[in-house]
Design an enzyme around this catalytic site. Structure first.
Site, PDB file in Angstrom:
ATOM      1  NE  ARG A  56      37.515  35.974  49.730  1.00  0.00           N
ATOM      2  CZ  ARG A  56      36.316  36.118  49.182  1.00  0.00           C
ATOM      3  NH1 ARG A  56      35.503  37.063  49.592  1.00  0.00           N
ATOM      4  NH2 ARG A  56      35.915  35.322  48.225  1.00  0.00           N
ATOM      5  CD  GLU A  64      40.649  36.140  41.895  1.00  0.00           C
ATOM      6  OE1 GLU A  64      41.762  36.625  42.224  1.00  0.00           O
ATOM      7  OE2 GLU A  64      39.789  35.786  42.731  1.00  0.00           O
ATOM      8  NE  ARG A 100      42.031  35.971  52.469  1.00  0.00           N
ATOM      9  CZ  ARG A 100      41.599  36.019  51.218  1.00  0.00           C
ATOM     10  NH1 ARG A 100      41.725  37.126  50.522  1.00  0.00           N
ATOM     11  NH2 ARG A 100      41.023  34.980  50.657  1.00  0.00           N
TER      12      ARG A 100
END
Length: 173
Positions: A56, A64, A100
């Protein structure tokens, strides 16, 4: 050599790797990773040998995919900046709720995270900016310039921040 003397002799990016190595974090034992793929504007998969890691991008948030057309544009730009097989370095800063690794990604000496903000393809993520204390001002200046020039995401009259969009959709991200 004491740890404090050691710390004074190395740049911050190398220190991150050295401290992670000392603590047994296998992700940071080697500074070089290969890009496997970019999923969206702030998520990339890299490998180190036979191990794959989902990363990330630290300190930024990208629109998004459902935030048309901005999410797709952001994802496409990250895919242009991080092509499969390309070598990158990571400055690991954290692990997120999804497991992540959160990191600044570098092509040579260029921060890909910062580049995304400069181009208006991502925004500064104020909730997590403390992870980038050394480069915080660069991120804020880059975002102010992109906003002023109405680049990418900032072309919108009233842009909805990605974290606000996720909240309206009931997802985390």
């Amino acid at each position: 050599m004491t740890l404090s003397m050691f710390a004074k002799t190395l740049p911050a990016a190398v220190l991150t790797i050295a401290f992670a190595s000392l603590s047994g974090n296998s992700l940071a034992q080697n500074a070089s990773f290969q890009v496997v793929s970019a999923r969206d504007g702030d998520d990339v998969t890299v490998n180190q040998g036979s191990k794959q890691f989902r990363i990330r991008l630290a300190c930024i948030d990208a629109p998004e995919r459902e935030q048309k057309p901005w999410g797709d544009r952001s994802a496409n730009r990250l895919k242009q900046l991080l092509v499969p097989g390309q070598s990158v370095r990571l400055r690991v800063v954290n692990t997120d709720q999804s497991g992540r690794t959160v990191a600044e990604v570098y092509r040579g000496n260029q921060s890909v995270n910062l580049q995304m903000v400069k181009e208006g393809q991502a925004v500064v993520y104020p909730q997590h900016l403390n992870n980038c204390a050394a480069t915080k001002n660069q991120y804020l200046q880059a975002q102010a310039a992109a906003k002023k020039q109405r680049l990418g995401f900032w072309k919108q009259a009233q842009p909805m921040m990605p974290w606000d969009f996720r909240r309206t959709q009931g997802s985390r991200g």
